[in-house]
Design an enzyme around this catalytic site. Structure first.
Site, PDB file in Angstrom:
ATOM      1  N   GLU A   1      47.455  48.675  45.494  1.00 52.05           N
ATOM      2  CA  GLU A   1      46.125  48.232  45.052  1.00 52.05           C
ATOM      3  C   GLU A   1      46.231  47.469  43.736  1.00 52.05           C
ATOM      4  O   GLU A   1      46.920  47.901  42.803  1.00 52.05           O
ATOM      5  CB  GLU A   1      45.245  49.472  44.881  1.00 52.05           C
ATOM      6  CG  GLU A   1      43.870  49.329  45.437  1.00 52.05           C
ATOM      7  CD  GLU A   1      43.843  49.178  46.968  1.00 52.05           C
ATOM      8  OE1 GLU A   1      43.763  48.027  47.440  1.00 52.05           O
ATOM      9  OE2 GLU A   1      43.886  50.198  47.654  1.00 52.05           O
ATOM     10  N   HIS A   2      45.536  46.329  43.675  1.00 51.61           N
ATOM     11  CA  HIS A   2      45.546  45.436  42.505  1.00 51.61           C
ATOM     12  C   HIS A   2      46.956  44.918  42.220  1.00 51.61           C
ATOM     13  O   HIS A   2      47.280  44.568  41.084  1.00 51.61           O
ATOM     14  CB  HIS A   2      44.932  46.106  41.273  1.00 51.61           C
ATOM     15  CG  HIS A   2      43.434  46.234  41.392  1.00 51.61           C
ATOM     16  ND1 HIS A   2      42.555  45.340  40.828  1.00 51.61           N
ATOM     17  CD2 HIS A   2      42.678  47.137  42.064  1.00 51.61           C
ATOM     18  CE1 HIS A   2      41.303  45.705  41.137  1.00 51.61           C
ATOM     19  NE2 HIS A   2      41.361  46.797  41.888  1.00 51.61           N
TER      20      HIS A   2
ATOM     21  N   ASP B   1      43.380  40.747  51.544  1.00 53.80           N
ATOM     22  CA  ASP B   1      42.392  41.052  52.583  1.00 53.80           C
ATOM     23  C   ASP B   1      42.409  39.995  53.686  1.00 53.80           C
ATOM     24  O   ASP B   1      42.353  40.308  54.874  1.00 53.80           O
ATOM     25  CB  ASP B   1      40.990  41.129  51.973  1.00 53.80           C
ATOM     26  CG  ASP B   1      40.931  42.112  50.817  1.00 53.80           C
ATOM     27  OD1 ASP B   1      41.833  42.957  50.707  1.00 53.80           O
ATOM     28  OD2 ASP B   1      39.987  42.018  50.009  1.00 53.80           O
TER      29      ASP B   1
ATOM     30  N   SER C   1      34.027  40.918  53.618  1.00 49.01           N
ATOM     31  CA  SER C   1      34.053  39.493  53.266  1.00 49.01           C
ATOM     32  C   SER C   1      35.221  38.783  53.945  1.00 49.01           C
ATOM     33  O   SER C   1      35.047  37.682  54.488  1.00 49.01           O
ATOM     34  CB  SER C   1      34.091  39.308  51.750  1.00 49.01           C
ATOM     35  OG  SER C   1      35.116  40.059  51.182  1.00 49.01           O
TER      36      SER C   1
ATOM     37  N   GLY D   1      30.396  46.362  51.425  1.00 51.66           N
ATOM     38  CA  GLY D   1      30.481  47.034  50.124  1.00 51.66           C
ATOM     39  C   GLY D   1      31.207  48.358  50.179  1.00 51.66           C
ATOM     40  O   GLY D   1      31.146  49.157  49.250  1.00 51.66           O
TER      41      GLY D   1
ATOM     42  N   GLY E   1      34.555  48.625  50.629  1.00 53.97           N
ATOM     43  CA  GLY E   1      35.981  48.468  50.346  1.00 53.97           C
ATOM     44  C   GLY E   1      36.789  48.208  51.600  1.00 53.97           C
ATOM     45  O   GLY E   1      37.997  48.396  51.615  1.00 53.97           O
ATOM     46  N   LEU E   2      36.131  47.779  52.675  1.00 59.79           N
ATOM     47  CA  LEU E   2      36.837  47.524  53.935  1.00 59.79           C
ATOM     48  C   LEU E   2      36.912  46.025  54.240  1.00 59.79           C
ATOM     49  O   LEU E   2      37.178  45.626  55.365  1.00 59.79           O
ATOM     50  CB  LEU E   2      36.152  48.269  55.090  1.00 59.79           C
ATOM     51  CG  LEU E   2      36.088  49.794  54.909  1.00 59.79           C
ATOM     52  CD1 LEU E   2      35.356  50.435  56.086  1.00 59.79           C
ATOM     53  CD2 LEU E   2      37.481  50.394  54.779  1.00 59.79           C
ATOM     54  N   SER E   3      36.658  45.210  53.226  1.00 61.66           N
ATOM     55  CA  SER E   3      36.817  43.751  53.358  1.00 61.66           C
ATOM     56  C   SER E   3      35.914  43.116  54.380  1.00 61.66           C
ATOM     57  O   SER E   3      36.337  42.296  55.208  1.00 61.66           O
ATOM     58  CB  SER E   3      38.270  43.389  53.683  1.00 61.66           C
ATOM     59  OG  SER E   3      39.035  43.627  52.580  1.00 61.66           O
TER      60      SER E   3
HETATM   61  C1  GLA Z   1      39.908  43.623  46.686  1.00 57.11           C
HETATM   62  C2  GLA Z   1      40.467  42.207  46.654  1.00 57.11           C
HETATM   63  C3  GLA Z   1      41.953  42.183  47.012  1.00 57.11           C
HETATM   64  C4  GLA Z   1      42.725  43.207  46.205  1.00 57.11           C
HETATM   65  C5  GLA Z   1      42.038  44.562  46.212  1.00 57.11           C
HETATM   66  C6  GLA Z   1      42.684  45.547  45.296  1.00 57.11           C
HETATM   67  O1  GLA Z   1      39.924  44.100  47.995  1.00 57.11           O
HETATM   68  O2  GLA Z   1      39.761  41.387  47.553  1.00 57.11           O
HETATM   69  O3  GLA Z   1      42.454  40.898  46.841  1.00 57.11           O
HETATM   70  O4  GLA Z   1      42.936  42.751  44.891  1.00 57.11           O
HETATM   71  O5  GLA Z   1      40.666  44.469  45.854  1.00 57.11           O
HETATM   72  O6  GLA Z   1      43.949  45.881  45.762  1.00 57.11           O
END
Ligand code: GLA
Length: 392
Positions: free
Chosen positions: A34-35, A182, A138, A132, A134-136
């Protein structure tokens, strides 16, 4: 009504005729890493079965019109106005529409085409990826739209190029300073496997997960606390990482190892040091997770998931009490491992659980939320699934 049918219905309501094609792309769960993506590091996400659907048809007036279940009002612009819209004029259209319109804009740039080279389009979008959480959601919109336009406009871009266009749309059209994880997961996902991605080279390796064979399931615990990466904390964390890399004279934190951390500590303030320590140790945990999965199987990765969560809670400081409660309660009730997933400040945690403990773990998490006075979480299982595709 399922999302594919909802998108088809919307398309018909918008245009009065049937769509010419149907594309979809999934959300993702990040197993670990993550990050690390915008630090040129390593990630290990998998695509999930929740998908966003785009029903698409051509029009002959050089305009693009998008409609979605997020908002009853369609948004329409001329393709040759996209350059004026992004990034400077983005505030003049509703935020949700910056994803599909931003993709159209980024794809034209990536393929070296202009508005005059391609046909106008109508696009209707519906999704069953929770927004919203955290499952992308977008990346799923971007992936479905990018796959559709790549085919309809005959751009011939490969999946990695479509993922990169997704990142450009997200960074410049939407204005969220995210990495590429993502979009890569949504484009390249494979059934029963995670995608090990080197975010510098964009090389990928499919890593079989074997969850079902091992009798394991992944639970998503959506806290219901919404987050947006175009505001606040996400960008600040990214800036701290860039500060840390600059202090160490490296292009990105990817270039540091765990052994370098004492030097980082000597050269940076406490907050920057802890941000760097999260990223450097998280990169190592991704590598360790890939090796552990191969050598020992999925039951052996629990400690790595927990260490990742602790690092995000204590060093990167992007967890929230709801996520910590979800992780603690799941593990106390017998989960193999658990961690928050995604960018943080809200969203969801994942727990790796024995199939026959799923109910027990879910009830324990619900109880812990009630005891803490939090709103009830939404808990469901996800299955590692295939990436973006044309469905019809
Ligand atoms: C979001 C961002 C990703 C990534 C994560 C953290 O999902 O879209 O690019 O940075 O946070 O790991």
């Amino acid at each position: 009504m399922d999302a594919a049918t909802a998108a088809r219905t919307l398309f018909f309501e918008l245009t009065g005729h049937s769509p010419e094609g149907h594309w979809s792309a999934p959300g993702r769960v990040n197993l670990i890493g993550e990050h690390t993506d915008y630090n040129d590091g390593f990630v290990l996400p998998f695509a999930i079965e929740h998908r966003t659907h785009a029903q698409v048809g051509r029009r002959d007036d050089g305009r693009i019109r998008v409609v979605s279940t997020f908002d009853p009002i369609p948004v329409e612009v001329a393709l040759d106005e996209l350059d004026a819209l992004f990034p400077a004029g983005r505030a003049s259209v509703p935020e949700w529409s910056t994803y599909p319109l931003g993709i159209a804009w980024a794809l034209l740039a990536a393929s070296g085409r202009t508005a005059a080279d391609v046909t106008g389009v109508d696009i209707a979008i519906a999704s069953d990826v929770p927004v919203g959480a955290g499952l992308s959601s977008s990346a799923a919109i971007e992936g479905a739209t990018a796959s559709a336009l790549n085919d309809v406009w005959e751009l011939g871009l490969d999946r990695v190029a479509l993922a990169k266009a997704g990142r450009v749309a997200e960074n410049e059209a939407v204005g969220a300073p995210t990495g590429v994880m993502d979009q890569m997961a949504s484009m390249l996902g494979e059934t029963d496997a995670a995608i090990f991605l080197d975010c510098r080279s964009l090389d990928t390796t499919v890593v079989p997960l074997g969850f079902a064979e091992a009798g394991l399931e992944v639970l998503v615990i959506d806290t219901g606390v919404k987050h947006a990466h175009s505001t606040g904390g996400y960008g600040e964390r990214r800036a701290a990482c860039e500060r840390g890399a600059a202090a160490m004279g490296v292009p990105a934190l990817r270039d540091l190892q765990v052994d370098d951390l004492p030097e980082v500590q000597a050269k940076t303030d406490d907050v920057t040091f802890r941000r760097v320590r999260h990223v450097v140790t998280e990169d190592q945990r991704v590598l360790d997770t890939v090796r552990t999965l191969r050598e020992q199987g999925p039951r052996a990765i629990g400690e790595l998931l927990l260490a990742s969560h602790a690092s995000m809670r204590d060093d990167f400081e992007i967890s929230i009490p709801e996520l910590d409660t979800a992780v603690d309660a799941a593990v106390s009730a017998g989960a193999v491992g658990a961690r928050m997933t995604g960018g943080g400040f809200g969203g969801a945690a994942i727990a790796l659980v024995d199939r026959d403990r799923r109910v027990e773990v879910s009830l324990a998490v619900e109880r812990a939320f009630a005891d803490a006075g939090f709103a009830a979480p939404h808990i469901f299982t996800v299955v590692p699934s295939a990436g973006a595709r044309r469905d019809g």
